[in-house]
Design a protein around this motif. Structure first.
Motif, PDB file in Angstrom:
ATOM      1  N   ILE A 255      14.922 -10.433  -2.201  1.00  0.00           N
ATOM      2  CA  ILE A 255      15.001  -9.957  -1.642  1.00  0.00           C
ATOM      3  C   ILE A 255      13.356 -10.243  -1.004  1.00  0.00           C
ATOM      4  N   ARG A 256      13.151 -10.396  -1.027  1.00  0.00           N
ATOM      5  CA  ARG A 256      11.491 -10.654  -0.914  1.00  0.00           C
ATOM      6  C   ARG A 256      11.167 -11.815  -0.782  1.00  0.00           C
ATOM      7  N   PHE A 257      11.932 -13.178  -1.478  1.00  0.00           N
ATOM      8  CA  PHE A 257      12.320 -14.579  -0.943  1.00  0.00           C
ATOM      9  C   PHE A 257      12.220 -14.406  -0.125  1.00  0.00           C
ATOM     10  N   GLY A 258      13.562 -13.828   0.155  1.00  0.00           N
ATOM     11  CA  GLY A 258      14.434 -14.294   1.754  1.00  0.00           C
ATOM     12  C   GLY A 258      14.347 -13.515   2.555  1.00  0.00           C
ATOM     13  N   SER A 259      13.054 -12.490   2.608  1.00  0.00           N
ATOM     14  CA  SER A 259      12.839 -12.197   3.832  1.00  0.00           C
ATOM     15  C   SER A 259      10.938 -12.691   4.419  1.00  0.00           C
ATOM     16  N   SER A 260      10.533 -13.496   3.840  1.00  0.00           N
ATOM     17  CA  SER A 260       9.527 -14.381   4.417  1.00  0.00           C
ATOM     18  C   SER A 260      10.494 -15.458   5.154  1.00  0.00           C
ATOM     19  N   LYS A 261      11.144 -15.919   4.708  1.00  0.00           N
ATOM     20  CA  LYS A 261      11.620 -17.055   5.177  1.00  0.00           C
ATOM     21  C   LYS A 261      11.825 -16.581   6.124  1.00  0.00           C
TER      22      LYS A 261
ATOM     23  N   SER B 258      17.952 -18.335   0.878  1.00  0.00           N
ATOM     24  CA  SER B 258      17.709 -16.738   0.675  1.00  0.00           C
ATOM     25  C   SER B 258      17.833 -16.190   1.627  1.00  0.00           C
ATOM     26  N   ALA B 259      17.498 -16.868   3.033  1.00  0.00           N
ATOM     27  CA  ALA B 259      16.915 -15.701   4.120  1.00  0.00           C
ATOM     28  C   ALA B 259      18.381 -15.239   4.050  1.00  0.00           C
ATOM     29  N   SER B 260      19.430 -15.867   3.408  1.00  0.00           N
ATOM     30  CA  SER B 260      20.615 -14.610   4.548  1.00  0.00           C
ATOM     31  C   SER B 260      20.047 -13.135   3.665  1.00  0.00           C
ATOM     32  N   TYR B 261      19.471 -13.041   2.614  1.00  0.00           N
ATOM     33  CA  TYR B 261      19.479 -11.893   1.723  1.00  0.00           C
ATOM     34  C   TYR B 261      18.280 -10.798   2.879  1.00  0.00           C
ATOM     35  N   GLY B 262      17.336 -12.284   3.227  1.00  0.00           N
ATOM     36  CA  GLY B 262      16.740 -11.516   3.906  1.00  0.00           C
ATOM     37  C   GLY B 262      16.166 -10.218   4.854  1.00  0.00           C
ATOM     38  N   ARG B 263      14.928  -8.977   5.124  1.00  0.00           N
ATOM     39  CA  ARG B 263      15.274  -8.588   5.870  1.00  0.00           C
ATOM     40  C   ARG B 263      14.180  -8.021   7.432  1.00  0.00           C
ATOM     41  N   LEU B 264      14.163  -8.452   8.282  1.00  0.00           N
ATOM     42  CA  LEU B 264      13.017  -8.727   8.713  1.00  0.00           C
ATOM     43  C   LEU B 264      12.035  -7.444   9.007  1.00  0.00           C
ATOM     44  N   ASP B 265      12.640  -6.379   8.301  1.00  0.00           N
ATOM     45  CA  ASP B 265      11.559  -4.409   8.282  1.00  0.00           C
ATOM     46  C   ASP B 265      11.317  -5.043   6.350  1.00  0.00           C
ATOM     47  N   TYR B 266      11.157  -6.099   5.904  1.00  0.00           N
ATOM     48  CA  TYR B 266      10.852  -5.738   4.713  1.00  0.00           C
ATOM     49  C   TYR B 266       9.405  -6.095   4.399  1.00  0.00           C
ATOM     50  N   PHE B 267       8.648  -6.316   4.988  1.00  0.00           N
ATOM     51  CA  PHE B 267       7.127  -6.352   4.709  1.00  0.00           C
ATOM     52  C   PHE B 267       6.770  -5.095   5.224  1.00  0.00           C
ATOM     53  N   ASP B 268       7.148  -4.654   6.405  1.00  0.00           N
ATOM     54  CA  ASP B 268       6.706  -3.745   7.523  1.00  0.00           C
ATOM     55  C   ASP B 268       5.408  -2.426   6.671  1.00  0.00           C
ATOM     56  N   HIS B 269       6.457  -1.889   5.068  1.00  0.00           N
ATOM     57  CA  HIS B 269       5.448  -0.964   5.011  1.00  0.00           C
ATOM     58  C   HIS B 269       5.512  -1.482   3.110  1.00  0.00           C
ATOM     59  N   ASN B 270       5.322  -2.461   2.719  1.00  0.00           N
ATOM     60  CA  ASN B 270       5.178  -2.556   1.528  1.00  0.00           C
ATOM     61  C   ASN B 270       6.143  -2.707   0.591  1.00  0.00           C
TER      62      ASN B 270
END
Length: 354
Positions: free
Chosen positions: A189-195, A158-170
């Motif tokens: 995307i939320r889970f993948g971003s954390s990973k 799922s990290a392939s769906y993630g974004r480095l800035d996903y949690f920057d602004h909630n």
């Protein structure tokens, strides 16, 4: 046991679906290590079942300690107590730290007491803070193929769906009441971003520590592939997610080969993890940044292109370090000083590369 213990292996989420199988696999192949497992409730029935199962393998040194990753104070306290025990020689030095604990959620959650999304804190901030807090307890590198220690982060496709800035602004989720369902896409995307963020900052930590030249930890990510069976780590998963968990849909990581896309019992990747955790490495191999898909090894930067961007890695590492420091208690002064010096070294290296 008549022989001295050779090291301590820490497994977070030690009573989870994968964590428990990792513990069993190591117990079967490494009878002279001390297994230190963490669980939110060490008195839970699944913990008792696991320890009983391991005792049946043979005489093993094992303990299960409480650790709530949603509380950074508790993470810091656990790390400090473990370091003290190693210094007092109550525990042998850590040879492996395996970050197996994880959580996925498909609803809007209450923020943790530390003010973070629990998916982000459990999957990213807490593993990072724990790794840093334990720096003084890892086995020192003596220059041999068996020297040093490993930190293994259990990743996910799922990290392939993630974004480095996903949690920057909630991402605006704080405007929705807790319990609000998330779509399968947003939850993934939320889970993948954390990973993704966790893997990037841990590789950055490895790189930054190498700059100091005195803590040569081998830190890497291992994707265990699809795992069959139920899991208590998902909250409010939509039907599409529950079905996908039983199929191959959406489970391919960046470079997964067809032979790696099958759904396995947790014992299959657990055996691989137990093997990789203790494999003998050449000095040259230790200098490489590796990413594993089961037991297939890849150059980490070929899987995670972010690793080619030194300034971006350094910036993300600094951000996560500041967030971790902003918990209720900071890590041990020496660990944080070491990390700060390492981050400075990485930033300088990144500036020179520009």
């Amino acid at each position: 046991m008549g022989r001295a213990l050779t090291g301590t292996v820490i497994i977070t989420g030690g009573n989870g679906q994968l964590g428990s199988e990792i513990a069993v696999a190591i117990a079967k192949t490494r009878p002279f290590v001390h297994l230190l497992l963490t669980a939110r409730d060490p008195k839970a029935d699944d913990v008792h079942a696991l320890t009983t199962r391991i005792r049946l393998i043979g005489p093993r040194s094992i303990e299960v300690l409480p650790l709530d990753l949603t509380d950074l104070r508790e993470v810091t306290k656990f790390a400090g107590q473990t370091v003290d025990r190693v210094h007092r020689r109550e525990l042998p030095p850590i040879v492996d730290l395996i970050h197996s604990a994880a959580i996925a959620s498909y609803v809007v959650d209450e923020l943790t007491l530390d003010g973070f999304d629990p998916v982000y804190q459990i999957n990213c901030l807490a593993p990072f803070l724990l790794t840093v807090g334990l720096l003084e307890a890892f086995r020192a590198d003596d220059g041999t193929v068996d020297g040093g220690a490993k930190v293994m982060y259990v990743g996910c496709s799922s990290a392939s769906y993630g974004r480095l800035d996903y949690f920057d602004h909630n991402q605006g989720r704080d405007s929705r009441p807790p319990g609000t369902p998330l779509s399968a896409k947003e939850g993934n995307i939320r889970f993948g971003s954390s990973k993704l963020i966790a893997s990037v900052v841990l590789y950055a930590l490895r790189r930054s520590l190498a700059c100091t030249g005195n803590i040569p930890l081998d830190i890497f990510t291992l994707d265990p592939g699809g795992i069959a069976g139920g899991s208590h780590l998902r909250t409010g998963a939509p039907l599409s997610v529950r079905v996908a968990h039983q199929t191959r849909t959406g489970l391919r990581p960046f470079l997964r080969m067809v032979s790696r896309s099958s759904i396995n019992k947790a014992s299959v990747p657990a055996k691989v993890i137990a093997k990789v955790a203790f494999q003998r490495d050449t000095v040259e191999n230790n200098e490489r940044e590796r990413y594993y898909i089961l037991d297939s090894e890849y150059e980490a930067a070929s899987v995670m292109s972010t690793l080619r961007n030194g300034p971006q890695m350094a910036g993300r590492l600094v951000q996560v370090m500041r967030e971790a420091e902003g918990g209720k208690e900071k890590g041990s002064p020496s660990s944080m000083n070491t990390l700060q010096n390492a981050v400075t070294g990485l930033e300088n290296e990144s500036e020179e590369a520009r």
